[in-house]
Scaffold this active site. Structure first.
Site, PDB file in Angstrom:
ATOM      1  N   SER A 334      52.716  40.806  48.336  1.00 26.32           N
ATOM      2  CA  SER A 334      54.016  40.287  48.586  1.00 26.32           C
ATOM      3  C   SER A 334      55.432  41.236  48.613  1.00 26.32           C
ATOM      4  CB  SER A 334      54.180  39.414  47.407  1.00 26.32           C
ATOM      5  OG  SER A 334      55.573  38.613  47.151  1.00 26.32           O
ATOM      6  N   ASP A 335      56.069  40.971  49.373  1.00 25.91           N
ATOM      7  CA  ASP A 335      57.436  41.467  49.425  1.00 25.91           C
ATOM      8  C   ASP A 335      58.240  41.274  48.163  1.00 25.91           C
ATOM      9  OD1 ASP A 335      59.568  42.966  50.699  1.00 25.91           O
ATOM     10  OD2 ASP A 335      60.702  41.118  51.222  1.00 25.91           O
ATOM     11  N   LYS A 336      59.016  42.144  47.407  1.00 23.31           N
ATOM     12  CA  LYS A 336      59.714  41.883  46.334  1.00 23.31           C
ATOM     13  C   LYS A 336      60.913  41.203  46.460  1.00 23.31           C
ATOM     14  CE  LYS A 336      62.478  44.940  44.354  1.00 23.31           C
ATOM     15  NZ  LYS A 336      63.702  44.370  44.179  1.00 23.31           N
TER      16      LYS A 336
END
Length: 859
Positions: A334-336
């Site tokens: 997951s991208d932050k």
């Protein structure tokens, strides 16, 4: 400079070197005077050598694309089925099979168009024009003709046209978040690099082009997108299942033909052309019935209905196979920024030094800001005011914007009485250098900044002067952070409960990533990707020791596009099914390579084009809904597959065994075609069925699936062959036959036809669930009534004599009673088979753990 000499420089100095060499050496390597630029002639020579500043694209004609979609194992099987139907003159069957084939091709063409949008969206991100210095004059040229060595000018609002090194100007603030994942615009000064496709937010500078086209940071990303992509596990499974069924069908058909020919030629000596054509026709029809022509359609419809369900959850599916892939996802990268966090800088509680209170410190910082610039830091400081009206009495007389040299903003303001003060905010060390406080204050600032950095928070120093800048007072430190979304922690916990491990992937600094992970309850083993990955590493071939580290890591910080792509490829190489979320151009290669690439809300066109799933609502909460829906869909597809393999084995073995050992054909060619239609067409309603949601990731386990199918197939053969033997025994005793209304072999064929149609659909109740068929979840109304409708058609056909020899209602009832009794036998057989398979699996895992357990030395 001649093109040949340029080529020599190209081999000695890479684009990465030009990004890091001292600026003087860069200009020397490119042989350009930054005050004159290139001549038109030299620019043309370099254009001939380097090529245009554009993304290369391989084009393919529509005709070739269309032909390609008619190729492949499943397509060949369907085409063969259509050809056979035409040869034997069964035009209704031919029309249905051809319709299924065209439907699948149209669906694949639509998905192919969606996938090609990734490169098209990337192209949109390139600047169409550039301001370049040619022949000593500034002129506007097409960005496609820029070459290394060109001097260009960038200013507010323009897209950076190529990879650059700044050569003059005060500063420029450039938003490169879509490329590198950094959450804030980056201030550039002379000597710094800027990447093609990023956007200038403030300032104006002159720069030299160091890379163009596919050699740019942006171009390398596009190249990864073009080469990325994973074959759907559903496609692989369909090919293998189809090949399995065809192999069985061909072998059994060959045996049957050999026995029949031997009997007619050697034993009976009655062989003729009519006999040969009769055998050929029956074998061809049998092969048509065995080919799973409806399998791709059932898969597609099932996943299309799943896509419709996800659209209600604000998730758009652009690649249907991604739904099935999501069922087996074991790792979610997951991208932050903007996904796990709000992508909104927020001020924490100020650390006060000389300020009277927190709002005093924040007000000073707000006065040193300018709201109309819409700078992320300025906005965060102003939003932190308890009362925005506190700014009203003050008038900003002078404002000095952020400068990468001084690293601060400064403003002169006056209150309603005309009293002037000067306020400043910026990097804490820059504020200390400005104010020159006592050593105690300076040390405290240093310690505070270090403590905030350890927690992943940025720090902003604030100072005030009441004597027009002659002396300054450090008011305090403003902590800034991008807070996690309210639903992120719960979403991650739910994903973990489903057996999905969530790994954070961000372009931000390691400390920020660790603190965000801590707040979200994730693991804090965060690897700085730029340090962990070798600079010359091939992202398609990650070394084993790095793959080990990737598997163990809880997340990755300071990542670039090739890192994200390499992370996905590495995890896939270890057998993981990987989902990847992202929103920027930098995410596009990894999104396309992932088994289920997911573009989050607000994603760029490039990310959306590369992704298979597009979220239209902020955050990741819909991911859990997607996983649940995917596992339901997978269960439906699995139940259909077991059903189809089992029924095919039943029909094939019954026909072949009865022909060889009994010299009797239990089904006519017409019966086989009608039965195929009655079995396959309504079975598409399985897409609406109710299913349990698995608690763990599920994926295609073909040995287990085919093992269950083979077991059920064996019992189905016993069931059908047993009824055939009973029927032949009854025919042999006319008194018994008269009681049931069974007296001829043609009526026995009708009996077998009804048994296979009814038994096949009752079999579906067994294959649709891993529990007893009479326990919930119960069949959906659509599936139940579709089965009822086909059974009514079959019963009426047998009673009225449509296309078959009529039989009595008493015999029809006896056949149904026989099938219902066998329903319990089949249910028990499935449960026993799966429990045995689970026992074998558990024993294997226990043995593996024992073997891998390190030996302990006795004390």
């Amino acid at each position: 400079m001649a093109a040949s000499s340029i080529a020599g420089d190209k081999t000695k100095t890479s684009d990465a070197d030009l990004e890091k060499l001292p600026l003087r050496d860069v200009l020397a390597k490119l042989t350009v005077d930054p005050t004159q630029g290139l001549t038109a002639a030299e620019a043309q020579k370099r254009l001939d050598h380097y090529g245009p500043n554009a993304l290369a694209e391989k084009t393919e004609s529509f005709a070739l694309k269309l032909i390609r979609h008619f190729m492949g194992p499943i397509a060949y099987m369907i085409e063969a089925a259509a050809l056979v139907s035409a040869v034997i003159g069964h035009w209704e069957d031919f029309a249905i099979i051809l319709g299924l084939l065209l439907f699948n091709v149209a669906l694949e063409l639509w998905q192919d168009r969606k996938a090609s949008n990734a490169l098209a969206a990337l192209k949109k991100g390139l600047a169409p024009e550039a301001t370049a210095l040619r022949d000593g004059k500034w002129q506007t040229i097409d960005a496609a003709v820029l070459v290394p060595g060109d001097i260009v000018k960038i200013r507010l609002g323009v897209i950076v046209p190529a990879d650059l090194r700044m050569v003059s100007g005060d500063y420029a603030s450039i938003d490169q978040a879509a490329l590198t994942g950094e959450s804030l615009p980056v201030a550039k000064k002379v000597g710094d690099a800027a990447y093609s496709g990023s956007v200038v937010k403030q300032g104006e500078m002159e720069a030299v082009v160091i890379a163009t086209g596919s050699s740019t940071f942006f171009g390398r990303t596009a190249k990864l997108v073009a080469g990325a992509g994973a074959v759907s596990h559903a496609q692989q499974a369909m090919f293998q299942i189809g090949n399995f069924l065809i192999a069985i069908a061909v072998v059994l058909a060959a045996i049957m033909v050999a026995v029949k020919v031997y009997h007619d030629i050697v034993i009976a000596d009655t062989w003729g052309l009519k006999d040969a054509l009769g055998i050929l026709q029956f074998v061809l029809v049998l092969l048509v019935a065995s080919i799973p022509v409806a399998m791709p359609t059932v898969f597609s419809i099932t996943m299309a209905l799943g896509a419709l369900a996800l659209s209600r959850e604000k998730a758009i599916v652009s690649k249907l196979s991604a739904i099935e892939e999501m069922a087996g996802v074991s790792i979610l990268c997951s991208d932050k920024t903007g996904t796990l966090t709000k992508n909104q800088l927020k001020l924490g509680e100020p650390i006060l030094l000389a300020a009277a209170d927190a709002q005093d410190c924040i007000l000073a910082g707000a006065l040193a800001s300018r709201a109309e610039d819409r700078d992320a830091i300025d906005t965060a400081v102003i939003d932190a005011l308890a009362d925005r009206d506190a700014l009203q009495p003050w008038k900003q007389l002078k404002f000095v914007p952020f400068d990468p040299v001084t690293k601060r903003t400064e403003a002169t303001v006056a209150d309603a009485s005309g009293h002037k003060i000067v306020v400043a905010k910026g990097a804490p060390q820059a504020i200390v250098d400005l104010a020159r406080p006592s050593k105690d204050i300076a040390d405290r600032v240093t310690q505070t900044v270090a403590a905030l950095a350890a927690k992943g928070s940025r720090a902003l120093g604030v100072a005030r002067s009441t004597d027009e800048g002659q002396s300054w007072t450090v008011l305090g430190i403003l902590p800034m952070f991008d807070p996690p979304r309210d639903d992120s922690k719960a979403t991650i916990e739910r994903a973990n409960a489903k057996g999905v491990s969530v790994k954070m992937v961000t372009g931000d600094d390691t400390a920020i990533a660790i603190e965000t992970a801590r707040q979200l309850g994730m693991g804090t083993n965060i690897i700085p990707a730029a340090d962990a990955f070798p600079k010359d590493m091939d992202p398609n071939n990650v070394p084993p020791q790095i793959v080990d580290a990737i598997e163990r890591a809880d997340g990755f910080a300071r990542v670039f596009p090739e890192h994200k792509y390499a992370i996905v490829k590495a995890l896939q190489s270890r057998g993981h099914i990987v989902a990847m979320t992202g929103d920027g151009v930098n995410d596009a290669p990894a999104l396309k390579q992932a088994d289920c690439g997911t573009a989050v809300s607000g994603a760029t066109d490039a990310a959306r084009g590369a992704a298979a799933l597009i979220l239209t609502a902020p955050g990741l909460s819909v991911i859990n809904s997607a996983i649940d829906e995917a596992r339901r869909i997978f269960a439906r597809i699995t139940s259909y597959t077991i059903y189809r393999v089992t029924l095919t084995m039943d029909i094939m073995f019954l026909v072949v065994l009865s022909s060889i050992f009994l010299g009797f054909q239990p089904l006519t060619a017409v019966m086989i075609v009608v039965m195929s239609l009655l079995d396959d067409l309504p079975i598409m309603a399985i897409a609406y069925d109710n299913t349990r949601v698995s608690e763990k990731p599920i994926r295609w386990k073909l040995p287990r699936l085919l093992g269950v199918s083979a077991t059920l197939g064996f019992f189905s053969i016993v069931q059908s062959f047993g009824l055939l033997l009973i029927g032949m025994e009854i025919i042999g005793h006319p008194a018994h036959g008269a009681a049931l209304g069974l007296g001829t072999t043609h009526q026995l064929q009708t009996v077998m036809f009804l048994q296979l149609v009814a038994g096949g659909h009752l079999l579906l109740f067994v294959t649709r669930t891993e529990r007893w068929f009479f326990l919930p979840p119960f069949p959906a109304a659509t599936l139940f009534w579709a089965i009822v409708a086909t059974q009514i058609v079959a019963v009426v056909m047998c009673a009225a004599g449509w296309l078959v020899e009529p039989i009595s209602w008493r015999l029809i009832g006896a056949i149904w009673a026989y099938n219902i009794a066998w329903l319990f036998v089949m249910g028990a057989a499935r449960l026993a088979t799966e429990r045995f398979a689970d026992y074998r699996t558990d024993r294997h895992l226990a043995s593996t753990q024992m073997v891998n357990q390190p030996l302990r030395t006795a004390p």
